[in-house]
Design an enzyme around this catalytic site. Sequence first.
Site, short mmCIF file in Angstrom:
data_model
loop_
_atom_site.label_atom_id
_atom_site.label_comp_id
_atom_site.label_asym_id
_atom_site.label_seq_id
_atom_site.Cartn_x
_atom_site.Cartn_y
_atom_site.Cartn_z
N THR A 72 -34.68 -13.35 -14.58
CA THR A 72 -34.32 -13.21 -15.99
C THR A 72 -35.28 -12.42 -16.92
O THR A 72 -35.28 -11.85 -17.76
CB THR A 72 -33.88 -14.36 -16.68
OG1 THR A 72 -35.31 -15.49 -16.76
CG2 THR A 72 -32.91 -15.35 -16.24
N ARG A 132 -20.65 -17.43 -17.41
CA ARG A 132 -20.97 -19.05 -17.17
C ARG A 132 -20.58 -19.76 -18.42
O ARG A 132 -19.79 -20.71 -18.62
CB ARG A 132 -22.55 -18.98 -17.02
CG ARG A 132 -22.97 -20.59 -16.91
CD ARG A 132 -24.35 -20.78 -16.60
NE ARG A 132 -24.70 -20.32 -15.20
CZ ARG A 132 -26.10 -19.70 -15.28
NH1 ARG A 132 -26.95 -19.93 -15.90
NH2 ARG A 132 -26.38 -19.27 -14.09
N ASP A 155 -34.46 -17.49 -6.70
CA ASP A 155 -34.00 -17.63 -8.08
C ASP A 155 -35.16 -17.53 -8.82
O ASP A 155 -36.24 -18.29 -8.41
CB ASP A 155 -33.21 -18.59 -8.28
CG ASP A 155 -32.30 -18.45 -9.65
OD1 ASP A 155 -32.36 -17.35 -9.97
OD2 ASP A 155 -31.62 -19.35 -10.11
N LYS A 157 -26.02 -13.42 -10.95
CA LYS A 157 -26.88 -13.29 -10.03
C LYS A 157 -26.83 -13.70 -8.68
O LYS A 157 -26.80 -13.50 -7.52
CB LYS A 157 -28.18 -13.20 -10.50
CG LYS A 157 -28.60 -12.24 -11.59
CD LYS A 157 -30.31 -12.17 -12.12
CE LYS A 157 -30.35 -13.54 -13.04
NZ LYS A 157 -29.47 -13.53 -14.13
N THR A 158 -26.62 -15.19 -8.90
CA THR A 158 -26.73 -16.23 -7.57
C THR A 158 -25.18 -15.83 -6.93
O THR A 158 -25.03 -15.61 -5.57
CB THR A 158 -26.68 -17.43 -8.11
OG1 THR A 158 -27.74 -17.66 -8.56
CG2 THR A 158 -26.69 -18.51 -6.54
#
Length: 357
Positions: free
Chosen positions: A175, A234, A126, A81-82
Site C-alpha cells: 500500500t 472489499r 503482502d 492485489k491478493t
Amino acid sequence: MAIISDDNNLGIKFEKKNPIIKAENIEYDNTFESSIRPKDFDSYIGQTALKETLKITLEAAKKRGKPLDHLLFYGPPGLGKTTVAGVIASQMGVEIKITSAPALERPRDIIGILMSLKGGEILFIDEIHRLNKVAEEILYPAMEDFTLDMTTGKSQTAKTLRIPLPKFTLIGATTKAGELSSPLRDRFGMIHRLEFYTVEELAEVVKRTAKILELEITNDGAIAIAMRSRGTPRIANRLVKRVSDFAIVKYDGIIDKNVANESLDILKIDEFGLDNTDRALLNLIINKYDGGPVGIETIAAALSEDIKTIEDVCEPYLLQAGLLQRTPRGRKVSPEGYRHLGIKMPSQQKKLFEDIL
C-alpha cells in the site's frame, strides 16, 4: 510449532515458522472472502487495463515455457492485489504460496520459503515494504540469479555457499510503494498500480457477490450499495452482507434501493461512503482549526486515533473524493468537503482556495 529441517541435504538446518498459507486452503475453504474470490480473469471485475496487460504477459510466458517476470502491485487496501495474484497462479496452472512481510522476522524464515519453492511456483509477499533489511538482501540474488547466498561456520572456518533455486515468480503487494527501497523495486520486471473502482464496476461486484450468497438484489439496490463503497470492492462486499442482514430481518429479503439506503443510513454510512470517523475528521478540522491546515499528529491526538489509521484508512478516499487536501503545512478541508457536510465555507477560507487555484 517450529520445525527443524534439512530439505536440501546440505548440512544446513534452519527453522520454519510456517508463515505460508497454501493456495488450496484459500480457494476451497468456506470463509466469506474465499467464497467470493474470483478464480479467473473472466470473473474478475474491474482493473480493465491491468487485466489486458496481464493476459498478454501470461500468454507470452506460456509460449516461452518460462516463469513470469517478478511483479509488484501497489495501491490502497481492498482493491484486489491478493486476488490478482491468485488469478495469475490459476491461469498459469501453478501453486501460489502466500505470506506477509511481518511474518518474515528472521533470515531463516525467508530462506525456508525460498528453499521449499518448486519450479514455476509463485511466492506472494503482502505488505512487502515492511520486509526487514536482512530478508530483503536475501531476496536480491534470489530474484536476479535464482540463487541463495549463505554463510556457514565462524571466523576462519567460515564458508560461503551459493545454492541454486528453481526459477520462480515473486509477486509483491504494498500500500506504500514509496517506502520500498530502490534496489528491491528495480528488481521487479513489472510494476502496476491498482485503481479505485467506478460505481458501475462496484455495482457488478455487488451483484456477483449477492448471487454467490444467494441474495436477491435489484440493479438500483446494487448501485446504492456501490455508491457508498468508497471505490473499494472489499468494502462493497462487506456492505452486501450488512445490508442483507437488514433485508432479511426488517424487510422481505429483497435488496432494492430503499432497503439499501435505509440500511446504510442506520449504519451511519452516508452517500459518499463516509462513516463516523471520516465525518469526525472533517468536522474536527472545520470546527476546531478553521478548516485547516492542521498537522496529522494533531488530528490523530484530537480523534484518539493512530496516525497510520488516519493515513492508510481515512485519508486515501477523502483525498480521492476531493473532500480533503494535503498541503505542506497540513490537512485542509476542501470546498467540496464543506458542501458535503452542509457547512458554509468562511469567506476567508474560500478566498484562500481561490488564490491557490
